[in-house]
Design a protein around this motif. Structure first.
Motif, PDB file in Angstrom:
ATOM      1  N   LEU A   1      36.184 -22.280 -39.952  1.00 16.17           N
ATOM      2  CA  LEU A   1      36.869 -22.105 -41.234  1.00 16.17           C
ATOM      3  C   LEU A   1      36.310 -23.050 -42.298  1.00 16.17           C
TER       4      LEU A   1
ATOM      5  N   LEU B   1      37.775 -14.469 -45.561  1.00 19.88           N
ATOM      6  CA  LEU B   1      37.158 -15.109 -44.405  1.00 19.88           C
ATOM      7  C   LEU B   1      36.248 -14.132 -43.679  1.00 19.88           C
ATOM      8  N   ASN B   2      36.756 -12.937 -43.430  1.00 17.76           N
ATOM      9  CA  ASN B   2      36.058 -11.934 -42.634  1.00 17.76           C
ATOM     10  C   ASN B   2      35.241 -11.028 -43.543  1.00 17.76           C
TER      11      ASN B   2
ATOM     12  N   GLY C   1      33.382 -17.855 -40.106  1.00 19.81           N
ATOM     13  CA  GLY C   1      34.529 -18.326 -39.342  1.00 19.81           C
ATOM     14  C   GLY C   1      35.750 -17.562 -39.805  1.00 19.81           C
ATOM     15  N   ASP C   2      36.692 -17.322 -38.894  1.00 29.00           N
ATOM     16  CA  ASP C   2      37.832 -16.475 -39.219  1.00 29.00           C
ATOM     17  C   ASP C   2      39.061 -16.991 -38.496  1.00 29.00           C
ATOM     18  N   ALA C   3      40.183 -16.431 -38.824  1.00 24.07           N
ATOM     19  CA  ALA C   3      41.410 -16.772 -38.105  1.00 24.07           C
ATOM     20  C   ALA C   3      41.284 -16.319 -36.655  1.00 24.07           C
TER      21      ALA C   3
ATOM     22  N   ARG D   1      37.130 -26.717 -42.355  1.00 25.76           N
ATOM     23  CA  ARG D   1      36.608 -27.469 -41.215  1.00 25.76           C
ATOM     24  C   ARG D   1      35.097 -27.658 -41.320  1.00 25.76           C
TER      25      ARG D   1
ATOM     26  N   TRP E   1      42.880 -15.035 -48.738  1.00 32.21           N
ATOM     27  CA  TRP E   1      43.188 -16.314 -48.118  1.00 32.21           C
ATOM     28  C   TRP E   1      43.101 -17.445 -49.134  1.00 32.21           C
TER      29      TRP E   1
ATOM     30  N   SER F   1      30.561 -17.582 -35.828  1.00 33.05           N
ATOM     31  CA  SER F   1      31.256 -18.750 -36.366  1.00 33.05           C
ATOM     32  C   SER F   1      30.397 -20.002 -36.288  1.00 33.05           C
TER      33      SER F   1
ATOM     34  N   GLN G   1      37.637 -17.773 -34.089  1.00 32.54           N
ATOM     35  CA  GLN G   1      36.575 -18.384 -34.874  1.00 32.54           C
ATOM     36  C   GLN G   1      37.073 -19.505 -35.794  1.00 32.54           C
ATOM     37  N   GLU G   2      38.261 -20.032 -35.551  1.00 34.62           N
ATOM     38  CA  GLU G   2      38.847 -20.989 -36.484  1.00 34.62           C
ATOM     39  C   GLU G   2      38.031 -22.267 -36.635  1.00 34.62           C
TER      40      GLU G   2
ATOM     41  N   GLU H   1      44.187 -21.799 -45.345  1.00 38.37           N
ATOM     42  CA  GLU H   1      44.521 -21.059 -44.125  1.00 38.37           C
ATOM     43  C   GLU H   1      45.767 -20.197 -44.284  1.00 38.37           C
TER      44      GLU H   1
END
Length: 490
Positions: free
Chosen positions: A145, A158-159, A136-138, A148, A172, A108, A141-142, A175
């Motif tokens: 995102l 995301l992943n 970055g992921d939920a 951000r 996604w 991340s 690792q937020e 978010e």
């Protein structure tokens, strides 16, 4: 004030002795469209020699702009290459240096990381990402995102494991999860798997969202980061991983099914590039828009395909996960009518860290002080221009040990393990890396080894792991040492 800032940034980029590069008018704060294919090889498109697979829109982009013959991705796999692209820092300096790491946060970006999106957003650009993020992921690792890290809007994956699945149950939007009509038995928590019911093909949805972003952003400068997953394989589907709705014009070819699927994926990617270019023309944005097309690394061998079948690496050695040229040299096409000369070819060495300083110069924004790239604007104006690049190009890779490569002028040093002697290639005479010249050029090897060792900073999340460290007791570990350097350098 924006005009003055832009002129200052351009002057810094071109150098005090090269201010005449501004002699012709260049639009201030042009739109920027960066198209990043996934696992597309150097030889997978027509303008780079592909003969089996049709890519008319990408070829047209090259014919109306500039094609680079010596362009390099940030890494030989997905996540670190995208981190290099976003931050302007190579894999010896950036946060994400591989597809693994010691902790989940190693995958991340951090709050202190500065991305090209954050720079352009502060300069007044609308910023949108459509496709695969992977930084970055939920959950843990937020902090990494997309929204951000400078993006106003995001739609896609995301992943990166979720991104294997072309028929997922969700994508996604910012978010929020967007449910799709596909059914994935035994779906992993991150959405990866193999669909049994296939209705919504993710590349089509992602392209539609990207086109909508262009339409609603047409009245101001915008940055579109279009990162489709084509032609990556769905690794979870194994030999049926080249997931595409149909084989199209390749259905009747006497090829193995995975090769039909791969070709159909590449041509579908080309179609989506054409849709973006057609919309820019429809909205009269083409002359105000810099478009870059490239790939995140070399071609894959997943999904049951053989990268040699379509000569995906072209004349180069290696594929994805190699630090030989086939793993990191990628197609790189730039188009900007009225600014980038039509139908030109540049043999200048360029790479992903150059994108951030180039975008900052176009936006009239100040980039971070410490970057590993330089602005490409002089070359984009004149294909025969050279860049004032002081430092060598550097890559490191953390799968299956610790591998490194450094490129200085035409000399390239490849280290497959710190315990083993490195390999040396003269790319000017041997771009296919067939002849290891290390034994005949020990002085050059020693000088490049010093560059290799000083190119990186240590990261606790990306420790150096040699074969010896994995397989031998610590007391028996040895490390290859270069000859003492002499006064001259390569």
């Amino acid at each position: 004030m924006k005009r003055a800032a832009w002129l200052l940034a351009m002057g810094m980029a071109c150098g005090a002795a090269s201010l005449n590069c501004l002699h012709a008018a260049m639009p201030t704060q042009p739109n920027i469209v960066f198209i990043l294919a996934d696992d597309l090889g150097y030889g997978d498109v027509g303008c780079y020699g592909q003969e089996n697979i049709r890519t008319p829109n990408i070829d047209r982009l090259a014919n109306t702009g500039m094609r680079f013959t010596r362009a390099y991705a940030g890494s030989t796999v997905c996540a670190p290459s995208r981190c290099v692209l976003m931050t302007g820092l190579h894999t010896g300096h950036c946060r994400v240096r591989g597809n693994g790491g010691q902790t989940p946060l190693a995958q991340s970006l951090r709050p202190q990381d500065v991305t090209v999106a954050s720079i352009l957003k502060k300069a007044g650009y609308a910023t949108g990402l459509f496709g695969k993020w992977g930084l970055g992921d939920a959950g843990a690792q937020e902090v990494g995102l997309p929204r951000r890290q400078g993006f106003d809007y995001f739609f896609g994956y995301l992943n990166q494991t979720h991104a294997h699945n072309y028929y997922p149950t969700f994508l996604w939007r910012n978010e929020e999860k967007v449910p799709l009509r596909n059914v994935v038995p035994n779906e992993l928590p991150n959405g990866a798997g193999v669909a049994s019911v296939r209705v919504d093909y993710s590349p089509d949805l992602i392209t539609d969202e990207a086109l909508a972003f262009i339409r609603r952003s047409a009245d101001k400068p915008f940055f579109l980061y279009f990162a489709p997953t084509l032609p990556h394989a769905n690794n979870e589907a194994r030999n049926r991983g080249l997931e595409v709705p149909d084989y199209g014009e390749y259905s009747s070819r006497d090829w193995p099914d995975p090769e039909k699927g791969f070709a159909a994926m590449v041509t579908r990617l080309d179609r989506d590039v054409g849709r973006i270019m057609n919309l820019l023309r429809e909205l009269n944005l083409e002359s105000r828009t810099l478009v870059v097309f490239t790939s995140d690394n070399g071609p894959h061998k997943e999904g049951g395909r053989d990268p040699g079948f379509h000569r995906s690496s072209g004349p180069l050695r290696g594929i994805k996960r190699d630090l030989y040229e086939g793993g990191i040299r990628v197609p790189f096409v730039v188009s900007w009518p009225g600014v980038v000369p039509t139908g030109t070819i540049s043999h200048e060495v360029v790479w992903f860290p150059d994108f951030l300083p180039t975008a900052a110069a176009l936006a009239g924004a100040r980039p971070p002080d410490r970057l590993d790239g330089v602005s490409l604007l002089p070359v984009l104006r004149k294909a025969t221009a050279t860049l004032d690049r002081r430092a060598p190009l550097y890559w490191e890779f953390h799968e299956g040990g610790f591998k490194q490569a450094v490129l200085y002028k035409d000399w390239k040093l490849v280290s497959l393990d710190p315990d083993l002697p490195p390999e040396l290639y003269d790319l000017g005479n041997d771009p296919g890396e067939k002849n290891n010249l290390a034994d005949q050029n020990r002085q050059i090897v020693s000088s490049l080894r010093i560059m290799l060792d000083h190119a990186r900073t240590d990261s606790p999340d990306w420790p150096i792991k040699t074969r010896a460290q994995r397989n031998q007791p610590a007391a028996n570990q040895t490390r290859w040492k270069p000859d003492a350097p002499k006064s001259s350098s390569p």
